[in-house]
Scaffold this motif. Structure first.
Motif, PDB file in Angstrom:
ATOM      1  N   VAL A 188      42.216  40.391  30.241  1.00  0.00           N
ATOM      2  CA  VAL A 188      42.911  41.545  31.099  1.00  0.00           C
ATOM      3  C   VAL A 188      41.578  42.813  31.492  1.00  0.00           C
ATOM      4  O   VAL A 188      41.672  42.866  32.663  1.00  0.00           O
ATOM      5  N   ASN A 189      40.802  42.829  30.541  1.00  0.00           N
ATOM      6  CA  ASN A 189      39.794  43.871  30.994  1.00  0.00           C
ATOM      7  C   ASN A 189      38.695  43.410  31.545  1.00  0.00           C
ATOM      8  O   ASN A 189      38.316  44.030  32.549  1.00  0.00           O
ATOM      9  N   ILE A 190      38.403  41.895  31.937  1.00  0.00           N
ATOM     10  CA  ILE A 190      37.528  41.282  32.729  1.00  0.00           C
ATOM     11  C   ILE A 190      38.063  41.451  34.194  1.00  0.00           C
ATOM     12  O   ILE A 190      37.464  41.973  35.068  1.00  0.00           O
ATOM     13  N   ASP A 191      39.472  41.586  34.179  1.00  0.00           N
ATOM     14  CA  ASP A 191      40.073  41.547  35.538  1.00  0.00           C
ATOM     15  C   ASP A 191      39.969  43.025  36.182  1.00  0.00           C
ATOM     16  O   ASP A 191      39.916  43.470  36.982  1.00  0.00           O
ATOM     17  N   ILE A 192      40.242  43.978  35.061  1.00  0.00           N
ATOM     18  CA  ILE A 192      40.101  45.410  35.114  1.00  0.00           C
ATOM     19  C   ILE A 192      38.775  45.870  35.928  1.00  0.00           C
ATOM     20  O   ILE A 192      38.576  46.592  36.959  1.00  0.00           O
ATOM     21  N   TYR A 193      37.897  45.488  35.267  1.00  0.00           N
ATOM     22  CA  TYR A 193      36.519  45.831  35.646  1.00  0.00           C
ATOM     23  C   TYR A 193      35.896  45.350  36.970  1.00  0.00           C
ATOM     24  O   TYR A 193      35.325  45.788  37.937  1.00  0.00           O
ATOM     25  N   ARG A 194      36.540  44.235  37.191  1.00  0.00           N
ATOM     26  CA  ARG A 194      36.284  43.354  38.462  1.00  0.00           C
ATOM     27  C   ARG A 194      37.298  44.216  39.360  1.00  0.00           C
ATOM     28  O   ARG A 194      36.357  44.364  40.724  1.00  0.00           O
ATOM     29  N   ALA A 195      38.243  44.468  39.473  1.00  0.00           N
ATOM     30  CA  ALA A 195      38.998  45.477  40.295  1.00  0.00           C
ATOM     31  C   ALA A 195      38.488  46.866  40.626  1.00  0.00           C
ATOM     32  O   ALA A 195      38.264  47.374  41.668  1.00  0.00           O
ATOM     33  N   TRP A 196      37.887  47.500  39.409  1.00  0.00           N
ATOM     34  CA  TRP A 196      37.264  48.580  39.630  1.00  0.00           C
ATOM     35  C   TRP A 196      35.846  48.586  40.137  1.00  0.00           C
ATOM     36  O   TRP A 196      34.942  49.676  40.507  1.00  0.00           O
ATOM     37  N   ASN A 197      35.312  47.426  40.330  1.00  0.00           N
ATOM     38  CA  ASN A 197      33.740  47.119  41.050  1.00  0.00           C
ATOM     39  C   ASN A 197      32.785  47.859  40.224  1.00  0.00           C
ATOM     40  O   ASN A 197      31.934  48.450  41.038  1.00  0.00           O
ATOM     41  N   LEU A 198      33.158  47.681  38.922  1.00  0.00           N
ATOM     42  CA  LEU A 198      31.974  48.333  37.998  1.00  0.00           C
ATOM     43  C   LEU A 198      30.879  47.420  37.561  1.00  0.00           C
ATOM     44  O   LEU A 198      31.510  46.176  37.236  1.00  0.00           O
ATOM     45  N   ARG A 199      29.901  47.564  37.106  1.00  0.00           N
ATOM     46  CA  ARG A 199      29.080  46.724  36.416  1.00  0.00           C
ATOM     47  C   ARG A 199      29.399  46.421  34.949  1.00  0.00           C
ATOM     48  O   ARG A 199      29.744  47.408  34.262  1.00  0.00           O
ATOM     49  N   LEU A 313      40.882  54.902  40.262  1.00  0.00           N
ATOM     50  CA  LEU A 313      40.836  53.885  39.300  1.00  0.00           C
ATOM     51  C   LEU A 313      42.294  53.371  39.094  1.00  0.00           C
ATOM     52  O   LEU A 313      42.425  52.252  39.309  1.00  0.00           O
ATOM     53  N   GLU A 314      43.322  54.106  39.245  1.00  0.00           N
ATOM     54  CA  GLU A 314      44.495  53.666  39.131  1.00  0.00           C
ATOM     55  C   GLU A 314      44.840  52.823  40.487  1.00  0.00           C
ATOM     56  O   GLU A 314      45.485  51.782  40.519  1.00  0.00           O
ATOM     57  N   ARG A 315      44.652  53.465  41.643  1.00  0.00           N
ATOM     58  CA  ARG A 315      45.008  52.683  42.865  1.00  0.00           C
ATOM     59  C   ARG A 315      44.065  51.323  42.979  1.00  0.00           C
ATOM     60  O   ARG A 315      44.629  50.384  43.115  1.00  0.00           O
ATOM     61  N   MET A 316      42.780  51.251  42.384  1.00  0.00           N
ATOM     62  CA  MET A 316      41.959  50.220  42.581  1.00  0.00           C
ATOM     63  C   MET A 316      42.391  48.898  41.570  1.00  0.00           C
ATOM     64  O   MET A 316      42.206  47.707  41.743  1.00  0.00           O
ATOM     65  N   ALA A 317      43.141  49.694  40.537  1.00  0.00           N
ATOM     66  CA  ALA A 317      43.691  48.568  39.440  1.00  0.00           C
ATOM     67  C   ALA A 317      44.895  47.697  40.186  1.00  0.00           C
ATOM     68  O   ALA A 317      45.516  46.880  39.504  1.00  0.00           O
ATOM     69  N   LYS A 318      45.250  47.962  41.220  1.00  0.00           N
ATOM     70  CA  LYS A 318      46.394  47.324  41.809  1.00  0.00           C
ATOM     71  C   LYS A 318      46.284  45.782  41.738  1.00  0.00           C
ATOM     72  O   LYS A 318      47.445  45.117  41.428  1.00  0.00           O
ATOM     73  N   PRO A 319      45.283  45.134  41.965  1.00  0.00           N
ATOM     74  CA  PRO A 319      45.281  43.691  42.050  1.00  0.00           C
ATOM     75  C   PRO A 319      45.507  43.056  40.655  1.00  0.00           C
ATOM     76  O   PRO A 319      46.017  42.075  40.435  1.00  0.00           O
ATOM     77  N   VAL A 320      45.094  44.271  39.558  1.00  0.00           N
ATOM     78  CA  VAL A 320      45.205  43.790  38.266  1.00  0.00           C
ATOM     79  C   VAL A 320      46.915  43.661  37.930  1.00  0.00           C
ATOM     80  O   VAL A 320      47.331  42.471  37.167  1.00  0.00           O
ATOM     81  N   TYR A 321      47.563  44.414  38.500  1.00  0.00           N
ATOM     82  CA  TYR A 321      48.964  44.733  38.121  1.00  0.00           C
ATOM     83  C   TYR A 321      49.641  43.341  38.930  1.00  0.00           C
ATOM     84  O   TYR A 321      50.502  42.658  38.348  1.00  0.00           O
ATOM     85  N   GLU A 322      49.226  43.144  40.146  1.00  0.00           N
ATOM     86  CA  GLU A 322      49.724  42.077  40.721  1.00  0.00           C
ATOM     87  C   GLU A 322      49.518  40.728  40.358  1.00  0.00           C
ATOM     88  O   GLU A 322      50.432  39.598  40.281  1.00  0.00           O
ATOM     89  N   GLN A 323      48.326  40.543  39.577  1.00  0.00           N
ATOM     90  CA  GLN A 323      47.786  39.270  38.721  1.00  0.00           C
ATOM     91  C   GLN A 323      48.902  39.010  37.420  1.00  0.00           C
ATOM     92  O   GLN A 323      49.043  37.896  37.327  1.00  0.00           O
ATOM     93  N   TRP A 324      48.652  40.375  36.851  1.00  0.00           N
ATOM     94  CA  TRP A 324      49.270  40.166  35.520  1.00  0.00           C
ATOM     95  C   TRP A 324      51.070  40.363  35.553  1.00  0.00           C
ATOM     96  O   TRP A 324      51.571  39.838  34.442  1.00  0.00           O
ATOM     97  N   GLU A 325      51.324  41.071  36.232  1.00  0.00           N
ATOM     98  CA  GLU A 325      52.749  41.205  36.012  1.00  0.00           C
ATOM     99  C   GLU A 325      53.817  39.963  36.244  1.00  0.00           C
ATOM    100  O   GLU A 325      54.615  39.832  35.284  1.00  0.00           O
ATOM    101  N   PRO A 326      53.424  38.867  36.979  1.00  0.00           N
ATOM    102  CA  PRO A 326      54.153  37.617  36.934  1.00  0.00           C
ATOM    103  C   PRO A 326      53.961  36.892  35.481  1.00  0.00           C
ATOM    104  O   PRO A 326      54.886  36.114  35.152  1.00  0.00           O
ATOM    105  N   ARG A 327      52.626  36.918  34.965  1.00  0.00           N
ATOM    106  CA  ARG A 327      52.377  36.361  33.810  1.00  0.00           C
ATOM    107  C   ARG A 327      52.955  37.027  32.450  1.00  0.00           C
ATOM    108  O   ARG A 327      53.274  36.417  31.553  1.00  0.00           O
TER     109      ARG A 327
END
Length: 343
Positions: A188-199, A313-327
């Motif tokens: 989950v954390n990897i997906d969060i940081y990708r969505a946030w576009n942080l190094r 950050l919360e807005r940019m995390a939308k793809p994380v919710y979309e990816q993880w909510e079904p799982r």
């Protein structure tokens, strides 16, 4: 050999706690002889019992021993004595280890639904954590998530709220983009940081001290309690409160071991775990305040990320919710978010 490895581990992660001590767990040894116990519960954790969410293992040990009149011995093994978390998760499923205080970031490796607690801005405060734990319907769904793996999540403790430690000040999201943050080996954390576009650099915790000293990383995604106790603030002198998630220890138990206990012993065990975990969560809350105060006294600066950047950050995390909510279970995630939104 095991004692030597344990001492080396403590020297690497918590040098100030291990210096002058032959065994870093010596002060936590039981004041009773466990050799006569009818039943033994082997409980693992990778961290140091200086953290209240870890020390609960020893308090559970002593109270279970007293309440069962010496019938059940909780053999608590912190400091990764039984291996790293991925290794212990495998042992737990097989029953070679009976219990595990597993970090929440690693728990999703066992079952996707356990990743709920890592979703950004969902269970991200002490109040929300307590509200989630006290909601029997929502929490029982979380508890039963790993049953297909033969495991039950019986309770949770905390090691604080996640933010950013860094070698240079991070007052804004733009400044955060210049930092290379170490994050845990957690999906989950990897997906969060990708969505946030942080190094970021995914790195095992044992590799962090050298990487931080040599500049391979110049930031850490972690909690004030862990950072101060493990002396990471000696190098990363700046901390930014982001408060996007609570760091938890999820108490996982092998269901087959639990079911084999006599009913009266099982009831006592679960009751003690619940009581001591609740106490540990309150102690963990106070510990974060204490560790922040201690860090400030040693020259660490603390700032809060601005509201506009947090909303970004919360807005940019939308793809994380979309990816993880079904799982995790879309309906379940929505129920939790709706219940906690005003907490």
């Amino acid at each position: 050999m095991r004692k030597i490895l344990l001492i080396l581990f403590a020297l690497l992660f918590f040098p100030f706690l291990a210096i002058g001590s032959e065994d870093p767990t010596a002060s936590w040894q039981p004041k009773f002889d466990p050799s006569g116990a009818k039943y033994t519960y082997i409980l693992s954790n990778v961290s140091h019992p200086a953290i209240e969410g870890v020390a609960v293992g020893y308090r559970i040990r002593d109270r279970v021993w007293e309440r069962t009149n010496g019938q059940l011995y909780v053999d608590f093994r912190p400091l990764a004595q039984l291996g790293g978390e991925r290794d212990v998760l495998s042992k737990l499923r097989m029953g070679a280890v009976h219990g595990m205080l597993c970090s929440s970031v690693a728990a999703a490796n066992l079952n996707d639904r356990l990743g709920l607690v890592n979703l950004p801005f969902v269970i991200n405060s002490f109040d929300r954590l307590e509200a989630f734990r006290e909601n029997e319907e929502l929490f029982s769904t979380f508890q039963e998530a790993p049953l297909q793996q033969g495991v039950l999540a019986i309770d949770v403790t905390t090691y604080g709220t996640y933010g950013w430690a860094s070698r240079t000040p991070v007052n804004t999201l733009e400044e955060a983009r210049r930092v290379n943050f170490r994050i845990a080996e957690a999906p989950v954390n990897i997906d969060i940081y990708r969505a946030w576009n942080l190094r970021f650099t995914v790195m095992p915790w044992p590799d962090v001290p050298q990487a931080l000293q040599t500049g391979v990383i110049d930031g850490l995604d972690h909690t004030p309690t862990t950072l101060n106790i493990s002396r990471k603030f000696d190098i990363a002198k700046h901390y930014t409160h982001v408060d996007y998630a609570q760091g938890l220890y999820v108490h996982l138990t092998n269901k087959r071991w639990l079911d084999r206990l006599p009913e009266d012993i099982r009831e006592i065990f679960l009751e003690v775990v619940a009581e001591e975990s609740a106490i540990a969560r309150q102690k963990g809350r106070q510990q974060q305040e204490d560790q922040i105060a201690a860090a400030k006294a040693n020259g660490v600066t603390f700032v809060r990320l601005g509201e506009e950047d947090l909303q970004t950050l919360e807005r940019m995390a939308k793809p994380v919710y979309e990816q993880w909510e079904p799982r995790i279970g879309s309906e379940y995630v929505q129920q939790v978010r709706e219940y906690l939104k005003d907490k």
